[in-house]
Design a protein around this motif. Structure first.
Motif, PDB file in Angstrom:
ATOM      1  N   ARG A   1       0.810  -1.247  -0.024  1.00 35.54           N
ATOM      2  CA  ARG A   1       0.048  -0.096  -0.029  1.00 35.54           C
ATOM      3  C   ARG A   1       1.018   1.143  -0.189  1.00 35.54           C
ATOM      4  NH1 ARG A   1      -2.601   2.166   4.654  1.00 35.54           N
ATOM      5  NH2 ARG A   1      -1.974   0.394   5.842  1.00 35.54           N
TER       6      ARG A   1
ATOM      7  N   THR B   1      -6.755   2.868   2.783  1.00 29.57           N
ATOM      8  CA  THR B   1      -6.457   2.763   4.234  1.00 29.57           C
ATOM      9  C   THR B   1      -6.361   1.516   4.490  1.00 29.57           C
ATOM     10  OG1 THR B   1      -9.005   2.537   4.430  1.00 29.57           O
ATOM     11  CG2 THR B   1      -8.264   4.758   4.394  1.00 29.57           C
ATOM     12  N   ALA B   2      -5.830   1.169   5.711  1.00 32.02           N
ATOM     13  CA  ALA B   2      -5.963  -0.096   6.149  1.00 32.02           C
ATOM     14  C   ALA B   2      -7.128  -1.166   5.784  1.00 32.02           C
ATOM     15  CB  ALA B   2      -5.188  -0.388   7.606  1.00 32.02           C
ATOM     16  N   GLN B   3      -8.257  -0.348   6.272  1.00 32.54           N
ATOM     17  CA  GLN B   3      -9.589  -0.977   5.928  1.00 32.54           C
ATOM     18  C   GLN B   3      -9.598  -1.499   4.689  1.00 32.54           C
ATOM     19  OE1 GLN B   3     -12.660   0.579   8.703  1.00 32.54           O
ATOM     20  NE2 GLN B   3     -14.308   0.373   6.920  1.00 32.54           N
TER      21      GLN B   3
ATOM     22  N   GLU C   1      -7.137  -2.276   2.466  1.00 34.32           N
ATOM     23  CA  GLU C   1      -6.647  -3.390   2.141  1.00 34.32           C
ATOM     24  C   GLU C   1      -7.076  -4.656   2.835  1.00 34.32           C
ATOM     25  OE1 GLU C   1      -2.140  -4.929   4.221  1.00 34.32           O
ATOM     26  OE2 GLU C   1      -2.168  -2.576   3.370  1.00 34.32           O
ATOM     27  N   GLU C   2      -7.869  -4.475   4.180  1.00 36.27           N
ATOM     28  CA  GLU C   2      -8.439  -5.647   4.700  1.00 36.27           C
ATOM     29  C   GLU C   2      -9.531  -6.226   3.673  1.00 36.27           C
ATOM     30  OE1 GLU C   2      -9.645  -6.889   9.267  1.00 36.27           O
ATOM     31  OE2 GLU C   2      -9.447  -4.910   8.678  1.00 36.27           O
TER      32      GLU C   2
END
Length: 376
Positions: free
Chosen positions: A93, A143-145, A147-148
């Motif tokens: 990312r 965001t990390a979200q 990516e999840e």
């Protein structure tokens, strides 16, 4: 997955269901791609599947027009950042893809990419492909979200992709098997009738100036043979059993075959049978085709005066023997004659029916084809 709310889970579920509805690999890839772009709100998305030669077996893009895609040029190679992503099972990312040390360049017509997210599609240790998304529609980058969410989609996409590949492979095998079946059936049944048809037509032509009544009789046989060949060809194409076999059973079907061949060939073809039981459809079909092939070989190649076909039942085995008094041949698997006579096809049929085929031949002395098939 504490960062994912219910609405996002619903979106992931909808994306997974969309992917799972497809069986074709290309359709699965395209659905993964469009679902990924929509799921994280990206302006652009791409999906690459590596080949074994340093390139991409598949590379799809979403978010650009066909005209833009054509202007960009050839599918990229696995170099630079793309190469890194297809060898590293971890997501990447970035706030700006151009700042990555492995970033190289892109073609002049390529859209300018900034924020970037790459997530692998893996099956165990194998990287099946990589999902790339770029330029998030709302400010702030991925965001990390995101990516999840994309990792969750990728894990389900891997299952769908593996299943699609298995489906395509099984379909290819089915096509090969069907092609082999048709070739085998044509060789075993239709070819024999066409050979008899040709001989009878030649005999009729020779009789036209000498014996018109006999010529008419031969032409009547030609008509019957042509009709039988048409029926056999139709049965082969649509995978049905032989018309004679389906209607009369094995015993009568073989007797009809022998009577017909006896009328149209110079060699005397004799049939005998004793206590012939019914078999399963598949076994009757196999026995019938093997007997046909053995008769066909004897008539075309053996130069025989007499051919005997005998069908009997003993010790829970159906026994079929086709014997001729011809010139014999080399029965070894490496023999050219064995290959021409289709012995491998006959043995394959026998094995598939759970039976055993034995071919013996002497020069001179003739050939015997012995088939034993269980009746249970």
């Amino acid at each position: 997955m504490t960062g994912i709310d219910r609405d996002e889970l619903r979106e992931v579920s909808a994306a997974v269901l969309a992917v799972a509805t497809h069986l074709e690999v290309r359709d699965v890839l395209q659905t993964i791609l469009t679902s990924a772009r929509r799921l994280v709100g990206a302006r652009y998305a791409a999906l690459g599947v590596p080949d074994k030669n340093g390139g991409f077996a598949e590379f799809l893009a979403d978010g650009i027009s066909d005209e833009q895609w054509a202007e960009i040029g050839p599918v990229p190679r696995q170099h630079g950042l793309l190469g890194v992503l297809l060898s590293d099972p971890h997501p990447v990312r970035l706030d700006d893809i151009r700042a990555h040390p492995e970033f190289g360049w892109w073609p002049a017509a390529h859209p300018v990419l900034t924020d970037f997210l790459g997530v692998p599609i893996t099956d165990g240790d194998e990287i099946l492909g990589e999902i790339f998304v770029a330029n998030k529609e709302v400010p702030g980058g991925f965001t990390a979200q995101d990516e999840e969410l994309l990792a969750l989609l990728a894990s389900h996409a891997a299952i769908a992709l593996v299943n699609a590949r298995l489906y395509e492979r099984s379909r290819e095998l089915s096509i090969v098997e069907e092609r082999n079946r048709i070739a085998r059936e044509l060789h075993d049944s239709v070819t024999q009738k066409l050979f008899s048809l040709r001989l009878t037509a030649e005999a009729a032509a020779a009789l036209l100036d000498r014996d018109l009544d006999r010529a008419r009789a031969e032409m009547d046989t030609v008509r019957k043979l042509a009709a039988a060949a048409t029926d056999e060809l139709s049965a082969v194409v649509i995978g049905l059993r032989s018309p004679d076999l389906a209607g009369d059973g094995l015993d009568i079907a073989l007797r009809k075959q022998a009577d017909l061949l006896n009328r149209v060939h110079d060699a005397a073809v004799r049939f005998s049978s004793r206590d012939v039981p019914r078999l399963t459809s598949a076994r009757e079909e196999a026995v019938y085709r093997i007997a046909q092939e053995a008769l066909h070989n004897a008539l075309r190649h053996a130069q025989a005066d007499e051919i005997e076909i005998d069908v009997s039942f003993r010790a829970q085995l159906l026994v079929v023997r086709v014997k001729d008094d011809g010139i014999g041949f080399d029965t070894s698997p490496s023999g050219q004659t064995s290959r021409r006579l289709g012995l491998s096809s006959m043995r394959e049929r026998a094995r598939a029916a759970g039976g055993r085929l034995k071919v013996t031949s002497e020069r001179p002395g003739g050939t015997t084809v012995l088939l034993e098939v269980p009746v249970d």
